[in-house]
Design a protein around this motif. Structure first.
Motif, PDB file in Angstrom:
ATOM      1  N   VAL A 307      17.213   8.512   5.923  1.00  0.00           N
ATOM      2  CA  VAL A 307      16.931   8.419   4.490  1.00  0.00           C
ATOM      3  C   VAL A 307      17.335   7.053   3.952  1.00  0.00           C
ATOM      4  CG1 VAL A 307      17.525   9.345   2.216  1.00  0.00           C
ATOM      5  CG2 VAL A 307      17.091  10.900   4.131  1.00  0.00           C
ATOM      6  N   THR A 308      18.497   6.562   4.365  1.00  0.00           N
ATOM      7  CA  THR A 308      18.979   5.270   3.867  1.00  0.00           C
ATOM      8  C   THR A 308      18.106   4.121   4.350  1.00  0.00           C
ATOM      9  OG1 THR A 308      21.232   6.168   3.943  1.00  0.00           O
ATOM     10  CG2 THR A 308      21.011   3.817   3.619  1.00  0.00           C
ATOM     11  N   ILE A 309      17.675   4.180   5.614  1.00  0.00           N
ATOM     12  CA  ILE A 309      16.764   3.149   6.118  1.00  0.00           C
ATOM     13  C   ILE A 309      15.480   3.123   5.300  1.00  0.00           C
ATOM     14  CG2 ILE A 309      15.288   2.479   8.062  1.00  0.00           C
ATOM     15  CD1 ILE A 309      17.439   3.526   9.937  1.00  0.00           C
ATOM     16  N   ALA A 310      14.892   4.299   5.086  1.00  0.00           N
ATOM     17  CA  ALA A 310      13.621   4.376   4.371  1.00  0.00           C
ATOM     18  C   ALA A 310      13.744   3.852   2.951  1.00  0.00           C
ATOM     19  CB  ALA A 310      13.126   5.816   4.365  1.00  0.00           C
ATOM     20  N   LEU A 311      14.785   4.272   2.241  1.00  0.00           N
ATOM     21  CA  LEU A 311      14.954   3.849   0.848  1.00  0.00           C
ATOM     22  C   LEU A 311      15.238   2.353   0.752  1.00  0.00           C
ATOM     23  CD1 LEU A 311      17.052   6.822  -0.606  1.00  0.00           C
ATOM     24  CD2 LEU A 311      14.622   6.335  -0.964  1.00  0.00           C
ATOM     25  N   THR A 312      16.094   1.858   1.635  1.00  0.00           N
ATOM     26  CA  THR A 312      16.450   0.435   1.578  1.00  0.00           C
ATOM     27  C   THR A 312      15.257  -0.452   1.905  1.00  0.00           C
ATOM     28  OG1 THR A 312      18.718   0.963   2.240  1.00  0.00           O
ATOM     29  CG2 THR A 312      18.018  -1.329   2.432  1.00  0.00           C
ATOM     30  N   ALA A 313      14.555  -0.128   2.974  1.00  0.00           N
ATOM     31  CA  ALA A 313      13.422  -0.966   3.379  1.00  0.00           C
ATOM     32  C   ALA A 313      12.299  -0.927   2.362  1.00  0.00           C
ATOM     33  CB  ALA A 313      12.909  -0.512   4.745  1.00  0.00           C
ATOM     34  N   VAL A 331      21.199 -11.596   7.303  1.00  0.00           N
ATOM     35  CA  VAL A 331      22.663 -11.659   7.365  1.00  0.00           C
ATOM     36  C   VAL A 331      23.289 -10.505   6.600  1.00  0.00           C
ATOM     37  CG1 VAL A 331      24.669 -12.993   6.586  1.00  0.00           C
ATOM     38  CG2 VAL A 331      22.807 -14.133   7.802  1.00  0.00           C
ATOM     39  N   ALA A 332      22.752 -10.199   5.420  1.00  0.00           N
ATOM     40  CA  ALA A 332      23.275  -9.066   4.657  1.00  0.00           C
ATOM     41  C   ALA A 332      23.124  -7.763   5.440  1.00  0.00           C
ATOM     42  CB  ALA A 332      22.555  -8.961   3.316  1.00  0.00           C
ATOM     43  N   GLY A 333      21.965  -7.586   6.059  1.00  0.00           N
ATOM     44  CA  GLY A 333      21.737  -6.385   6.845  1.00  0.00           C
ATOM     45  C   GLY A 333      22.663  -6.295   8.035  1.00  0.00           C
ATOM     46  N   LEU A 334      22.806  -7.376   8.769  1.00  0.00           N
ATOM     47  CA  LEU A 334      23.648  -7.366   9.966  1.00  0.00           C
ATOM     48  C   LEU A 334      25.123  -7.211   9.627  1.00  0.00           C
ATOM     49  CD1 LEU A 334      21.708 -10.103  11.902  1.00  0.00           C
ATOM     50  CD2 LEU A 334      22.178  -7.807  12.778  1.00  0.00           C
ATOM     51  N   THR A 335      25.544  -7.729   8.497  1.00  0.00           N
ATOM     52  CA  THR A 335      26.927  -7.535   8.064  1.00  0.00           C
ATOM     53  C   THR A 335      27.216  -6.057   7.829  1.00  0.00           C
ATOM     54  OG1 THR A 335      26.984  -9.728   7.022  1.00  0.00           O
ATOM     55  CG2 THR A 335      28.647  -8.133   6.317  1.00  0.00           C
ATOM     56  N   PHE A 366      21.636   1.302   5.587  1.00  0.00           N
ATOM     57  CA  PHE A 366      21.375   0.251   4.600  1.00  0.00           C
ATOM     58  C   PHE A 366      21.128  -1.085   5.291  1.00  0.00           C
ATOM     59  CE2 PHE A 366      23.128  -3.250   2.036  1.00  0.00           C
ATOM     60  CZ  PHE A 366      22.311  -3.168   0.915  1.00  0.00           C
ATOM     61  N   GLY A 367      21.976  -1.412   6.245  1.00  0.00           N
ATOM     62  CA  GLY A 367      21.824  -2.686   6.937  1.00  0.00           C
ATOM     63  C   GLY A 367      20.546  -2.774   7.745  1.00  0.00           C
ATOM     64  N   PHE A 368      20.209  -1.680   8.425  1.00  0.00           N
ATOM     65  CA  PHE A 368      18.987  -1.693   9.229  1.00  0.00           C
ATOM     66  C   PHE A 368      17.755  -1.812   8.335  1.00  0.00           C
ATOM     67  CE2 PHE A 368      15.622  -0.121  11.954  1.00  0.00           C
ATOM     68  CZ  PHE A 368      15.956  -0.657  13.188  1.00  0.00           C
ATOM     69  N   GLY A 369      17.801  -1.176   7.161  1.00  0.00           N
ATOM     70  CA  GLY A 369      16.677  -1.267   6.234  1.00  0.00           C
ATOM     71  C   GLY A 369      16.394  -2.692   5.796  1.00  0.00           C
TER      72      GLY A 369
END
Length: 470
Positions: A307-313, A331-335, A366-369
């Motif tokens: 759910v978090t990946i879908a919403l963030t992306a 960088v924000a995602g990988l952090t 969130f980061g992966f998105g």
């Protein structure tokens, strides 16, 4: 283009299903093996056969879509996917089941690069391309984690055969809708010779490499069979590079790796796929073997990631990329992924979902998105229209090899630490060791993003520029 979002919806749904099928059978393995009389080693091939053929044939599938037409290859692939799923769902023996999974992998290798090429064609010169590529990347991340959820629900509710049969109407419907919704896109470049030698050596090399990585988890990294297979894989891939260097019409022109963004996008998706898909795989074991979750509960415990990946992306990825650029977004995602991966180290024999699993799931999702938006745009933005199938196939290959390598290495590390013990404490120690490696891999991705991606030079909402054919 009229109806472009309807066409995109079809394509992104297809991508979701293809990636979902990498993991959907994992939770169904125990009842599957009991009914068909399959050993643990036999069962491992239900996953291996799919990923081996999928990863091994992706480059060939990408080039075929450039030469034969992307809609034509997409439709053929979806019809084959439906037929192969029917074979798997009706299988009366382990051999037939594994053959069905291999055929599913072949279909996925045809469909995946053709579909991404069609996305780039549909949104050519459109500012919405960045948003579309973000959603596309999210579909892959969500599909992998959703597979274990759906696999558990279907297995508990309808039996293990349902994880195959559910694909039959999906494949048939997608094939029929493609004719109505998708453009008959193909490379605008004139027809050229086909690099058969490159196709054979790349397919053989990637297939052997995937087999060697999986075999290493069963036989050990120093077993003669594993070493021999790995040597054969490296020899085949070396031959592929030599052929591509000399070929007049290479399957993958080697100068593509000189393009900074293509190189950066592939490196980042490889590292994150290698680290995090293995983590999610091990979490399904941890929740069932240590925490005592049922198959459905284990799958549902990973819903927050999807759910978090879908919403963030879909809601943030494209906007952040347009406003702050590729490097900031990556960088924000990988952090966030690095922090989330480190939090998984807190797992214990008496952990709870809310305090131990949910926080890192939200962070990594969130980061992966964010990361997948940046990586997808970077890996595809420098491709000319005649190269889109090839570049799409390369990006998918990188992700699949990363998943195979990551799972093989992390499972080996966990098993080495755990040893022969099945005690919860020993299992947790093994999982923690694997999560330490995952955290280090993602942290190296953070360094790579800072090094390889260009900084923001201007604010623009225009879509990524693509190279025009020479």
């Amino acid at each position: 283009m009229k109806g472009k979002w309807a066409a995109f919806s079809l394509l992104v749904t297809t991508q979701f299903v293809l990636i979902l099928d990498l993991t959907i059978v994992s939770i169904a393995m125990p009842p599957m093996g009991a009914e068909l009389g399959m050993t643990q080693q036999d069962l491992s091939w239900t996953t291996t056969a799919y990923s081996l053929v999928f990863g091994g044939l992706l480059l060939l599938g990408g080039r075929l879509s450039d030469y034969l037409g992307r809609r034509r290859v997409f439709v053929a692939g979806m019809l084959l996917f439906a037929a192969a799923s029917l074979v798997g769902g009706l299988a009366g023996s382990g051999e037939v089941l594994i053959a069905g999974r291999a055929a599913q992998g072949l279909a996925a290798a045809l469909v995946a690069p053709a579909a991404l090429s069609l996305v780039m064609t549909i949104f050519k010169d459109d500012p919405a391309l960045t948003k579309a590529l973000g959603l596309w990347g999210a579909a892959g991340g969500v599909g992998a984690s959703t597979g274990v959820v759906l696999g558990g629900v279907l297995t508990d509710g309808l039996g293990w055969r349902s994880v195959f049969l559910v694909n039959v109407p999906v494949g048939l419907a997608a094939g029929a809708l493609a004719i109505a919704l998708l453009p008959a896109a193909r490379s605008a470049a004139p027809a050229r010779g086909f690099d058969l030698a490159g196709a054979i050596t790349s397919t053989g090399g990637l297939a052997l490499l995937t087999y060697a990585l999986v075999d290493a988890t069963e036989q050990g990294w120093t077993s003669p069979r594993t070493l021999l297979t790995l040597a054969a894989a490296l020899a085949s891939l070396a031959a592929f590079l030599l052929i591509e260097r000399r070929s007049a019409h290479p399957l993958v022109p080697l100068d593509v790796f000189r393009r900074r963004l293509v190189r950066a996008g592939n490196v980042l998706i490889f590292l994150v796929a290698a680290a995090m898909q293995a983590v999610f795989f091990l979490l399904t074991l941890y929740t069932q073997l240590v925490l005592g979750y049922t198959a459905t509960e284990s799958g549902l415990s990973l819903v927050a990631v999807s759910v978090t990946i879908a919403l963030t992306a879909s809601l943030l990825g494209g906007r952040v990329l347009a406003a702050r650029g590729l490097r900031f977004t990556a960088v924000a995602g990988l952090t966030a992924i690095t922090a989330g991966s480190a939090l998984y180290l807190r797992i214990d024999v008496d952990s709870t979902f809310l305090t131990t699993l949910l926080p890192p799931e939200l962070l990594t999702g969130f980061g992966f998105g964010l990361l997948v938006v940046a990586a997808t745009v970077a890996a595809t933005s420098e491709a000319s229209p005649s190269e889109s199938g090839m570049v799409s196939g390369l990006f998918n290959v990188t992700q699949q090899v990363g998943i195979s390598l990551g799972i093989a290495v992390q499972v080996s590390i966990a098993a080495g630490v755990t040893g022969a013990s099945t005690a919860p404490e020993a299992l947790v120690s093994g999982y923690r060791a694997a999560f330490w490696l995952a955290t280090a891999i993602v942290a190296s991705g953070l360094v790579a993003a800072l090094t390889l991606l260009p900084g923001r030079t201007s604010r623009t909402n225009s879509p990524p520029k693509v190279r025009e054919p020479v």
